[in-house]
Design a protein around this motif. Structure first.
Motif, mmCIF file in Angstrom:
data_model
loop_
_atom_site.group_PDB
_atom_site.id
_atom_site.type_symbol
_atom_site.label_atom_id
_atom_site.label_comp_id
_atom_site.label_asym_id
_atom_site.label_seq_id
_atom_site.Cartn_x
_atom_site.Cartn_y
_atom_site.Cartn_z
ATOM 1 N N THR A 137 148.490 49.390 141.237
ATOM 2 C CA THR A 137 149.852 49.158 141.739
ATOM 3 C C THR A 137 150.566 50.459 142.086
ATOM 4 O OG1 THR A 137 150.768 49.004 139.494
ATOM 5 C CG2 THR A 137 150.132 46.929 140.587
ATOM 6 N N SER A 193 151.729 43.233 137.201
ATOM 7 C CA SER A 193 152.228 44.448 137.846
ATOM 8 C C SER A 193 152.425 45.509 136.767
ATOM 9 C CB SER A 193 153.549 44.170 138.573
ATOM 10 O OG SER A 193 154.582 43.957 137.639
ATOM 11 N N THR A 224 149.311 42.137 149.600
ATOM 12 C CA THR A 224 149.708 43.169 148.628
ATOM 13 C C THR A 224 149.164 42.858 147.240
ATOM 14 O OG1 THR A 224 151.790 42.022 148.148
ATOM 15 C CG2 THR A 224 151.829 43.729 149.887
ATOM 16 N N HIS A 225 148.130 42.010 147.194
ATOM 17 C CA HIS A 225 147.537 41.598 145.923
ATOM 18 C C HIS A 225 146.108 42.145 145.822
ATOM 19 C CE1 HIS A 225 146.718 39.141 142.413
ATOM 20 N NE2 HIS A 225 145.607 38.736 142.995
ATOM 21 N N ASP A 232 149.955 49.848 149.014
ATOM 22 C CA ASP A 232 149.559 48.543 149.547
ATOM 23 C C ASP A 232 149.298 47.482 148.480
ATOM 24 O OD1 ASP A 232 147.269 49.873 148.666
ATOM 25 O OD2 ASP A 232 146.004 49.184 150.307
ATOM 26 N N VAL A 233 149.561 47.785 147.205
ATOM 27 C CA VAL A 233 149.296 46.823 146.135
ATOM 28 C C VAL A 233 150.537 46.640 145.265
ATOM 29 C CG1 VAL A 233 147.912 46.328 144.063
ATOM 30 C CG2 VAL A 233 146.835 47.366 146.064
ATOM 31 N N GLU A 234 150.935 45.390 145.078
ATOM 32 C CA GLU A 234 152.066 45.064 144.201
ATOM 33 C C GLU A 234 151.622 44.360 142.926
ATOM 34 O OE1 GLU A 234 155.007 42.890 146.391
ATOM 35 O OE2 GLU A 234 155.243 44.485 147.879
#
Length: 189
Positions: free
Chosen positions: A146, A178, A116-117, A150-152
């Motif tokens: 973000t 974030s 998730t990065h 799928d991206v935090e």
């Protein structure tokens, strides 16, 4: 009018009316909705958004980050979404006062997703590219990526090395960021 003529006129009228209208079908069928957007007569704007999937891009207005939703037929890859952000606001978005702080701060970028990065490799800036407001530029990148399911978190590299980027409070961070790091700069939708 004589009764025979009246009956003939009535029969003709019935035949004419039966020929106009919607044809009869044996079974019901699904009719797909036409593709939009459709301009409204009053405003000239779309009455419903086109596309099935929302893509969020963060642009700038009055030194604030503004999330903008665009509609697409399919979910964009992270690379495609980044390319859309780097391309800047559309003409309609510019008409609403939206700009981008990326020119002058980021020469180009690529993204790689791991879990998730998101790891973004940014190119060096051409000194003649224009203004540079790095806090808003990196905020645009972080908030856009973000916004994806799928991206935090997002971190940045330049020439493969970790890059310290400014957060909303002005501090530099080499750590994953974030949208919360830019909350004070985000205008609600």
């Amino acid at each position: 009018m004589r009764p025979g003529r009246r009956a003939a006129a009535l029969a003709t009228l019935i035949l004419l009316l039966a020929g106009c209208g919607v044809p009869v079908e044996d079974a019901p069928r699904t009719v797909p909705a036409p593709r939009g957007p459709f301009p409204s007569a009053a405003s000239g704007e779309a009455t419903s958004p086109a596309g099935r999937v929302a893509e969020v891009l963060c642009f700038v207005r009055d030194d604030r980050l503004v999330p903008v939703e665009r509609r697409l037929d399919a979910a964009p890859t992270a690379d495609a979404q980044l390319a859309h952000l780097l391309a800047g606001p559309s003409a309609a978005e510019r008409d609403r006062g939206l700009t981008s702080s990326l020119p002058g701060a980021v020469g180009g970028a690529t993204v790689r997703i791991a879990g998730t990065h998101a790891e973004v490799e940014v190119d060096a800036v051409d000194d003649e590219a224009g203004r540079s407001d790095e806090v808003l530029a990196f905020g645009q990148l972080v908030c856009t990526l973000t916004a994806r399911a799928d991206v935090e978190t997002v971190s940045f590299l330049r020439r493969g090395q970790p890059l310290g980027v400014p957060r909303a409070d002005g501090s530099l961070s080499r750590q994953p960021l974030s949208a919360a790091d830019y909350t004070d700069l985000i205008t609600p939708r």
